[in-house]
Design a protein around this motif. Structure first.
Motif, PDB file in Angstrom:
ATOM      1  N   LEU A 220      49.277  34.926  40.118  1.00 28.83           N
ATOM      2  CA  LEU A 220      49.589  35.953  41.103  1.00 28.83           C
ATOM      3  C   LEU A 220      48.518  36.049  42.185  1.00 28.83           C
ATOM      4  N   PHE A 221      47.248  35.858  41.780  1.00 30.25           N
ATOM      5  CA  PHE A 221      46.152  36.014  42.738  1.00 30.25           C
ATOM      6  C   PHE A 221      45.562  34.680  43.208  1.00 30.25           C
ATOM      7  N   ASP A 222      46.259  33.586  42.906  1.00 26.92           N
ATOM      8  CA  ASP A 222      45.850  32.248  43.385  1.00 26.92           C
ATOM      9  C   ASP A 222      44.409  31.923  43.010  1.00 26.92           C
ATOM     10  N   LEU A 223      44.080  32.112  41.737  1.00 20.26           N
ATOM     11  CA  LEU A 223      42.743  31.787  41.252  1.00 20.26           C
ATOM     12  C   LEU A 223      42.744  30.353  40.733  1.00 20.26           C
ATOM     13  N   ASN A 224      41.975  29.516  41.367  1.00 21.09           N
ATOM     14  CA  ASN A 224      41.888  28.113  40.962  1.00 21.09           C
ATOM     15  C   ASN A 224      40.742  27.959  39.965  1.00 21.09           C
ATOM     16  N   VAL A 225      41.026  28.294  38.716  1.00 13.81           N
ATOM     17  CA  VAL A 225      39.995  28.249  37.681  1.00 13.81           C
ATOM     18  C   VAL A 225      40.633  27.795  36.373  1.00 13.81           C
ATOM     19  N   ASP A 226      39.920  26.970  35.634  1.00 14.05           N
ATOM     20  CA  ASP A 226      40.425  26.489  34.352  1.00 14.05           C
ATOM     21  C   ASP A 226      40.184  27.530  33.268  1.00 14.05           C
TER      22      ASP A 226
ATOM     23  N   ILE B 232      41.965  47.056  31.058  1.00 12.78           N
ATOM     24  CA  ILE B 232      42.192  46.291  32.291  1.00 12.78           C
ATOM     25  C   ILE B 232      40.927  45.687  32.881  1.00 12.78           C
ATOM     26  N   ASP B 233      39.745  46.086  32.377  1.00  9.70           N
ATOM     27  CA  ASP B 233      38.532  45.769  33.119  1.00  9.70           C
ATOM     28  C   ASP B 233      38.169  44.291  33.088  1.00  9.70           C
ATOM     29  N   ASP B 234      38.565  43.547  32.033  1.00 13.62           N
ATOM     30  CA  ASP B 234      38.302  42.106  32.037  1.00 13.62           C
ATOM     31  C   ASP B 234      39.008  41.426  33.207  1.00 13.62           C
ATOM     32  N   GLY B 235      40.276  41.760  33.388  1.00 12.57           N
ATOM     33  CA  GLY B 235      41.033  41.144  34.467  1.00 12.57           C
ATOM     34  C   GLY B 235      40.489  41.503  35.836  1.00 12.57           C
ATOM     35  N   LEU B 236      40.154  42.767  36.033  1.00 11.60           N
ATOM     36  CA  LEU B 236      39.566  43.176  37.311  1.00 11.60           C
ATOM     37  C   LEU B 236      38.225  42.492  37.530  1.00 11.60           C
ATOM     38  N   THR B 237      37.486  42.304  36.453  1.00  8.39           N
ATOM     39  CA  THR B 237      36.192  41.629  36.555  1.00  8.39           C
ATOM     40  C   THR B 237      36.373  40.175  36.965  1.00  8.39           C
ATOM     41  N   LEU B 238      37.382  39.509  36.429  1.00 13.05           N
ATOM     42  CA  LEU B 238      37.651  38.135  36.837  1.00 13.05           C
ATOM     43  C   LEU B 238      37.948  38.064  38.328  1.00 13.05           C
ATOM     44  N   LEU B 239      38.733  38.997  38.833  1.00 11.24           N
ATOM     45  CA  LEU B 239      39.000  39.025  40.270  1.00 11.24           C
ATOM     46  C   LEU B 239      37.711  39.233  41.061  1.00 11.24           C
ATOM     47  N   TYR B 240      36.869  40.130  40.594  1.00 14.14           N
ATOM     48  CA  TYR B 240      35.587  40.388  41.259  1.00 14.14           C
ATOM     49  C   TYR B 240      34.713  39.138  41.264  1.00 14.14           C
ATOM     50  N   LEU B 241      34.605  38.475  40.128  1.00  9.86           N
ATOM     51  CA  LEU B 241      33.741  37.299  40.017  1.00  9.86           C
ATOM     52  C   LEU B 241      34.224  36.162  40.906  1.00  9.86           C
ATOM     53  N   TYR B 242      35.527  35.980  40.968  1.00  7.80           N
ATOM     54  CA  TYR B 242      36.090  34.812  41.636  1.00  7.80           C
ATOM     55  C   TYR B 242      35.739  34.772  43.121  1.00  7.80           C
ATOM     56  N   GLN B 243      35.605  35.953  43.742  1.00  7.41           N
ATOM     57  CA  GLN B 243      35.340  35.941  45.170  1.00  7.41           C
ATOM     58  C   GLN B 243      33.886  36.252  45.533  1.00  7.41           C
ATOM     59  N   GLN B 244      32.981  36.165  44.529  1.00  4.88           N
ATOM     60  CA  GLN B 244      31.556  36.297  44.826  1.00  4.88           C
ATOM     61  C   GLN B 244      31.047  35.001  45.445  1.00  4.88           C
ATOM     62  N   PRO B 245      30.483  35.048  46.637  1.00  3.31           N
ATOM     63  CA  PRO B 245      30.104  33.816  47.340  1.00  3.31           C
ATOM     64  C   PRO B 245      29.015  33.012  46.644  1.00  3.31           C
ATOM     65  N   THR B 246      28.233  33.652  45.797  1.00  2.00           N
ATOM     66  CA  THR B 246      27.136  32.942  45.133  1.00  2.00           C
ATOM     67  C   THR B 246      27.536  32.361  43.783  1.00  2.00           C
TER      68      THR B 246
ATOM     69  N   ASP C 209      29.632  29.901  41.247  1.00  2.00           N
ATOM     70  CA  ASP C 209      30.420  28.712  40.946  1.00  2.00           C
ATOM     71  C   ASP C 209      31.048  28.968  39.579  1.00  2.00           C
ATOM     72  N   LEU C 210      32.295  29.474  39.590  1.00  7.41           N
ATOM     73  CA  LEU C 210      32.965  29.860  38.344  1.00  7.41           C
ATOM     74  C   LEU C 210      33.489  28.592  37.668  1.00  7.41           C
ATOM     75  N   LEU C 211      32.769  28.134  36.666  1.00 10.02           N
ATOM     76  CA  LEU C 211      33.065  26.859  36.024  1.00 10.02           C
ATOM     77  C   LEU C 211      34.306  26.923  35.143  1.00 10.02           C
TER      78      LEU C 211
ATOM     79  N   ILE D  45      30.162  30.907  33.454  1.00 13.23           N
ATOM     80  CA  ILE D  45      31.336  30.887  32.593  1.00 13.23           C
ATOM     81  C   ILE D  45      31.627  32.327  32.194  1.00 13.23           C
ATOM     82  N   TYR D  46      32.877  32.738  32.354  1.00 15.23           N
ATOM     83  CA  TYR D  46      33.277  34.090  31.963  1.00 15.23           C
ATOM     84  C   TYR D  46      34.033  34.018  30.645  1.00 15.23           C
ATOM     85  N   ASP D  47      33.471  34.609  29.603  1.00 17.89           N
ATOM     86  CA  ASP D  47      34.068  34.649  28.268  1.00 17.89           C
ATOM     87  C   ASP D  47      34.591  36.061  28.045  1.00 17.89           C
TER      88      ASP D  47
END
Length: 287
Positions: free
Chosen positions: A60-66, A18-32, A34-36, A4-6
């Motif tokens: 904009l970046f097609d992130l399927n996350v709640d 800007i770093d929170d948003g960039l971090t979300l992009l980084y986390l979302y495509q980590q193969p290991t 499961d971004l709950l 969970i990213y808070d």
């Protein structure tokens, strides 16, 4: 890794970090990973601003996350979408959920009020924030902005007994991603233009504040401790009971073993490699 990213994401707003948003992009495509879900708190801006910018980012970046908003300050209603999601998810997956927290810690403290076993059920909490000495960036004095905005919540988390990893400000102050390193791909022009504008705006701000031609990647580097631990140095310590100085973000350690151990990130071994890995994650969306 169930994660969970808070965060207090404000990427894209003028003169906001800007770093929170960039971090979300980084986390979302980590193969290991499961971004709950993503829970939103205050810090860089308001929760309303964080929700607005996170909606823009995910679309904009097609992130399927709640995404779940929290309260606007630590004394507000504790029963929010964020606190309820945190409490329910940790209860659903006991000892499996890692929480990466890069804003205020108000949502975590609120979740513990909803479920008193919250901290005993979480796997670990990785935190960007706090100081062990005054913080400077390139010789300029900088106020701490994560722990100081919700010190009561911080005290609850620090004394909770949950497994903690802390990347504090003074160990991240040199984690500069320079303008020269920003080599973005050109496959998706809409995404590239949006993120380039956001990054350059914030680089201009940090140039004025600290005479740095780049930005300090506080949150991104903290996230990377989970995925590239070999590029960092850590040490074990014990947290002393909070003092009134916590209102400025200041933590204290003790040499006496107690029930509040903490793992501290204390050095970056290879910043250039960390920046390259982070950039590769961002370019994944632009190809």
């Amino acid at each position: 890794m169930k994660l969970i990213y808070d965060c207090d994401n404000t990427i894209g707003l003028p003169n906001k970090d800007i770093d929170d948003g960039l971090t979300l992009l980084y986390l979302y495509q980590q193969p290991t990973v499961d971004l709950l879900g993503v829970t939103l708190t205050f810090g860089n801006g308001t929760v309303a601003q964080a929700q607005q910018q996170t909606t823009i980012l995910t679309e904009l970046f097609d992130l399927n996350v709640d995404v779940y908003p929290g309260s606007e300050h630590e004394q507000a209603n504790k029963k929010t979408a964020a606190s309820q999601f945190l409490a329910a998810t940790v209860r659903r997956y006991p000892h499996e959920v890692t929480i990466l927290a890069t804003g205020s810690l108000a949502n975590l403290a609120a979740a513990a009020q909803l479920d008193p076993e919250f901290f005993s059920l979480v796997k670990q909490i990785v935190i960007m924030g706090g100081l062990f000495k005054p913080l400077t960036v390139n010789g300029y004095r900088v106020d701490e902005l994560n722990f100081s905005v919700a010190p009561t919540a911080v005290a609850q988390v620090m004394m909770s007994g949950a497994p903690l990893i802390i990347a504090s400000g003074q160990y991240l102050a040199t984690a500069v991603f320079s303008r020269q390193e920003l080599a973005l791909h050109s496959g998706n022009q809409a995404r590239k233009q949006w993120v380039t504008r956001a990054i350059n705006n914030w680089m201009d701000v940090t140039q004025q504040m600290w005479q740095i031609d780049g930005f300090v990647n506080w949150d991104g580097i903290t996230a990377m401790t989970l995925f590239s631990p070999e590029l960092f140095e850590f040490k074990q310590g014990y947290l002393a009971p909070p003092t009134p100085q916590l209102a400025t973000g200041l933590l204290e350690l003790t040499t006496i073993p107690n029930q509040h151990p903490v793992k501290l990130m204390v050095a970056l071994k290879d910043l250039a490699q960390l920046n390259l890995l982070f950039l590769q994650g961002l370019n994944h969306y632009l190809d």
